[in-house]
Design an enzyme around this catalytic site. Sequence first.
Site, PDB file in Angstrom:
ATOM      1  N   HIS A 241      71.419   3.135  30.191  1.00 54.37           N
ATOM      2  CA  HIS A 241      70.816   4.484  30.101  1.00 54.37           C
ATOM      3  C   HIS A 241      69.562   4.683  29.276  1.00 54.37           C
ATOM      4  CE1 HIS A 241      74.471   6.284  31.946  1.00 54.37           C
ATOM      5  NE2 HIS A 241      75.135   5.129  31.435  1.00 54.37           N
ATOM      6  N   PHE A 242      68.250   4.695  29.881  1.00 54.09           N
ATOM      7  CA  PHE A 242      67.064   4.786  29.151  1.00 54.09           C
ATOM      8  C   PHE A 242      66.677   6.219  28.857  1.00 54.09           C
ATOM      9  CE2 PHE A 242      65.542   0.007  29.742  1.00 54.09           C
ATOM     10  CZ  PHE A 242      66.624  -0.252  29.042  1.00 54.09           C
TER      11      PHE A 242
ATOM     12  N   HIS B  97      82.086  -0.454  33.971  1.00 53.15           N
ATOM     13  CA  HIS B  97      82.781  -0.498  32.594  1.00 53.15           C
ATOM     14  C   HIS B  97      84.306  -0.333  32.717  1.00 53.15           C
ATOM     15  CE1 HIS B  97      82.278   3.651  33.533  1.00 53.15           C
ATOM     16  NE2 HIS B  97      81.151   3.801  32.914  1.00 53.15           N
TER      17      HIS B  97
ATOM     18  N   ASP C  72      76.456  -1.039  29.465  1.00 49.83           N
ATOM     19  CA  ASP C  72      76.479   0.503  29.176  1.00 49.83           C
ATOM     20  C   ASP C  72      75.899   1.117  27.860  1.00 49.83           C
ATOM     21  OD1 ASP C  72      76.894   3.358  30.197  1.00 49.83           O
ATOM     22  OD2 ASP C  72      79.013   2.835  29.634  1.00 49.83           O
TER      23      ASP C  72
END
Length: 409
Positions: A57-58, A212, A277
Amino acid sequence: MKVLEGKVWITGQGLTDACVGINDDGYIGAVKKILKGDEHTTTSDVILPAATDMHVHFRDPGNPEKEVWATGSAAAACGGVTAVVDMPNTIPLTNSPSNFTDKTNRALSNSVVDFGLGFYAYPGISKESWFTKTFPAFWKLYPYKFSWPEYQSTVNEVIENSSRPVVIHGEHPDYISYDTLSSLSDHTHNRSNAEKLCLEGMPNSSSLHVAHLSTQEGLNVLPSQATSEVCPHHLLLNLSCELGIECKVDPPLRERNDNTALYNALRNGKIDILASDHAPHLMSEKASSEPPSGIPGVETMIPLMLNEVAEGRLSLDRLVSAMAEKPAERLGIQRGKLIPGNPADIITVDLKNKTKISLENLHSKANWTPFENWDAIFPSRVFRRGQIIAKDGVLQEKKGGASIFPPTL
Ligand code: DOR
Ligand code: ZN
């Protein structure tokens, strides 16, 4: 041609004395016992394929205070990850062709590693006129905001109408409780059966990828044709660690027996893929009365797991498969193996070079890690298409990341 000589990881063969020849275009030209090139580097490090992290998640666009492509990709590069897939829960969501293009342009201008994008899936998405024309790495489904029947039918709808993978956040929306929390275990309690009950209700399809995994119960009901991933925090952290609410993450940390079950499944190949993640939030937010969920980890994932290899808890064979070969196979991209025609995305590693993870050396804007002071082995050199982008945890390049989709396979 540039030549890198040493103990090279050859799939099916393991570490082998060999030379990797890198053409001027950054692709592998040959892997042979003896090669002559214009520039010849011999190393005592092991020479491995670099990692592809299919879950980061950038936060760009939307939350530049938490992360941007420049910082997230720098963290990836220094941790041995040369390709990432960014998740679509940004602001705005990656849920339309224009938002997809906007994010692609941001990454093209600012990422040092190669990238793909996950596309946010919703009920009725397959009826959109553009549905078959966009090329995301995969369609991503979150349980939030949807009823269970909507969630299930959207998974089926996308599977029936696209050849790209469908990645699910495998928690049943009806079993996620939003009761207040005062401790990490409250959070785990609020979602105790959500994973098992979701995965039990998923179709047994090879298009399905379960993100995940976090519980032994979830693992036991994983549809047999689906692929899955596990994150270092679900392997190495649990509720008995002395960690506070800052380690709130979705799905939550669990018990030691869950770590063991997941780790054994990674060892025996039932879980195919390792993913971080990487979910950066600021410590000020984590310390608030309503802390967001998420743990940063793209930079520490491979160094922690290389240390696991050095300690004899995981084989190098399984690590290379889970960090490089299988993510590439799952995404249908030509990477993850040191063979002619693949991009020369390579890490070299001194498996005796143990160091301690130290926040001051990490690159994420999150600026915290649950793994401070843990033993780790950082790659000595990280090559992205033949170019060194990181050396001993220090960034050497700032840009140049390319889109990997549509793939050339
Ligand atoms: O802990 C999490 N954080 N789980 C998710 O599914 C989303 C992520 C985030 O974006 O912060
Ligand atoms: Zn995520």
